[in-house]
Write an enzyme that holds these catalytic residues in place. Structure first.
Site, mmCIF file in Angstrom:
data_model
loop_
_atom_site.group_PDB
_atom_site.id
_atom_site.type_symbol
_atom_site.label_atom_id
_atom_site.label_comp_id
_atom_site.label_asym_id
_atom_site.label_seq_id
_atom_site.Cartn_x
_atom_site.Cartn_y
_atom_site.Cartn_z
ATOM 1 N N TRP A 12 0.934 -1.212 -0.005
ATOM 2 C CA TRP A 12 0.089 -0.024 -0.013
ATOM 3 C C TRP A 12 0.936 1.350 -0.012
ATOM 4 O O TRP A 12 0.712 2.133 -0.793
ATOM 5 C CB TRP A 12 -0.894 0.040 1.327
ATOM 6 N N ARG A 32 12.117 -0.035 6.400
ATOM 7 C CA ARG A 32 13.298 -0.395 7.118
ATOM 8 C C ARG A 32 14.380 -1.241 6.226
ATOM 9 O O ARG A 32 15.509 -1.205 6.815
ATOM 10 C CB ARG A 32 12.454 -1.342 8.123
ATOM 11 N N GLY A 134 -10.437 4.011 2.645
ATOM 12 C CA GLY A 134 -11.539 3.525 1.679
ATOM 13 C C GLY A 134 -11.216 2.260 0.826
ATOM 14 O O GLY A 134 -10.256 1.673 0.848
ATOM 15 N N ALA A 138 -3.772 -2.179 -3.465
ATOM 16 C CA ALA A 138 -2.661 -1.778 -3.826
ATOM 17 C C ALA A 138 -2.473 -1.898 -5.325
ATOM 18 O O ALA A 138 -1.975 -1.325 -6.212
ATOM 19 C CB ALA A 138 -1.643 -2.107 -3.082
ATOM 20 N N LYS A 189 -13.963 -3.719 8.853
ATOM 21 C CA LYS A 189 -14.441 -4.622 7.517
ATOM 22 C C LYS A 189 -13.361 -5.710 7.388
ATOM 23 O O LYS A 189 -13.790 -6.655 6.740
ATOM 24 C CB LYS A 189 -14.405 -3.641 6.439
ATOM 25 N N ASP A 242 -15.853 -0.017 1.464
ATOM 26 C CA ASP A 242 -14.330 -0.849 1.863
ATOM 27 C C ASP A 242 -15.041 -2.280 2.012
ATOM 28 O O ASP A 242 -14.516 -3.160 1.610
ATOM 29 C CB ASP A 242 -13.663 -0.298 2.691
ATOM 30 N N SER A 252 -8.224 -9.441 -1.600
ATOM 31 C CA SER A 252 -7.957 -9.113 -0.069
ATOM 32 C C SER A 252 -7.601 -10.016 0.578
ATOM 33 O O SER A 252 -7.867 -11.309 0.722
ATOM 34 C CB SER A 252 -9.488 -8.859 0.312
ATOM 35 N N LEU A 272 0.070 -10.960 5.934
ATOM 36 C CA LEU A 272 -0.529 -10.366 7.009
ATOM 37 C C LEU A 272 -1.811 -10.024 6.519
ATOM 38 O O LEU A 272 -2.296 -9.768 5.498
ATOM 39 C CB LEU A 272 0.359 -9.252 7.239
#
Length: 329
Positions: A12, A32, A134, A138, A189, A242, A252, A272
């Site tokens: 993202w 990082r 929203g 990505a 969500k 969303d 997703s 993740l």
């Protein structure tokens, strides 16, 4: 042209950086991992998070936070939600005094119950803190596909001005002063998407998925309003919009995670899924506010291994019958 620093070189953060560079802004991206930063700057890609997507040649990333934050007017916090406090603490020594801070991660801190804006505000109390949220993937944003988002700041005029400055051909921003609503919708969500994914993975059918989305949305609104959100915000992009996107596509991570759980697959190697971290604290908040959230509660039981997908189905279908509109909001 705005001077923007984006903290986080995940999917993202990198996608937003690419979009804002293409819209003519001066963007610096921090992460990082020095190797990832070098890949973004020199090879114009971020294979680990965005596959073969081509990034703008003038997008540079650095692992030097001081350099990334120098003269920044807008700072987007796009690290994973549970890392936001750590990143904010690290940024404190280098932030320009007038920088506007924008929370972009979707999740509730699973130790404190704070929203992302509250986490940032606690660490950096002298700055204005807003929210960007929203329906967005990505993979779409990095390709320049049209995306509409909510930009919420404490004052509507401030949100409107910044939304106009940052909107372009690929990203259209709608201004709001409901920072709580924008964050609650984006956080809860993820939990609902896992629940609907479990339904899909368990082969329960499209009708069941539609029911879970609808009843999950009712829970999202009930808890959101109890926490200070406005219902109309939760009906907008950062709430309903969303939710619909996240519960309907395997792009997703939360939905895909739920599918794997519903199929009984090993999920230890999956990427993740913020909803996994959010579900426990969300159920604690619901109990604290005395809000009925059976979909969230059942999802939590399945994710913790205390209930199977089939048992979850039986539990939800055998609940006492209630009037729909009496429980909707």
């Amino acid at each position: 042209m705005a001077r923007i620093c984006i903290l986080g070189t995940g999917a993202w953060g990198t996608a937003l950086a690419a979009a804002f560079v293409r819209q003519g802004h001066d963007v610096r991206l921090w992460g990082r991992n020095a190797a990832t930063c070098d890949e973004i700057s020199l090879k114009h890609s971020n294979q680990a998070y965005l596959g073969d997507a081509r990034l703008p040649e003038n997008l540079a990333a650095t692992s030097d936070m001081k350099a990334a934050l120098e003269d920044a007017e807008i700072v987007l916090f796009v690290a994973p939600a549970q890392s936001t406090g750590e990143v904010a603490s690290q940024a404190a020594a280098h932030l320009p005094e007038s920088a506007c801070l924008i929370a972009c991660a979707k999740g509730i801190d699973n130790k404190t119950g704070q929203t992302q804006g509250e986490v940032i505000g606690e660490k950096l109390p002298d700055h204005v803190v807003g929210v960007l949220s929203g329906p967005s993937f990505a993979a779409d944003v990095v390709r320049g596909l049209p995306t509409a988002l909510t930009l919420a700041l404490p004052e509507q005029e401030m949100a409107q001005a910044l939304a106009e400055d940052l909107s372009g051909d690929a990203i259209r921003l709608y201004a709001s002063d409901d920072t709580v609503g924008a964050q609650i919708g984006g956080s809860l969500k993820n939990v609902m998407a896992i629940a609907v994914g479990i339904c899909r993975g368990g082969g329960m059918g499209a009708s069941a998925e539609a029911a879970l989305i609808t009843r999950g949305y009712a829970e999202l609104v009930r808890l959101g309003v109890a926490m200070g959100a406005r219902p109309e915000t939760l009906m907008g992009l950062s709430g309903l919009g969303d939710l619909v996107l996240t519960c309907s596509s395997e792009l997703s991570r939360n939905f895909s995670y739920g599918i794997a759980v519903g199929r009984g697959q090993d999920v230890s190697g999956l990427k993740l899924a913020e909803g996994v971290h959010t579900v426990s604290i969300a159920n604690e908040l619901a109990a604290r506010h005395a809000i009925s959230c059976p979909v969230m509660q059942t999802a939590g039981l399945v994710l913790s291994g205390r209930m199977s997908a089939d048992e979850a189905r039986t539990t939800l279908m055998s609940r006492p019958i209630k009037a729909e509109h009496g429980e909707a909001f």
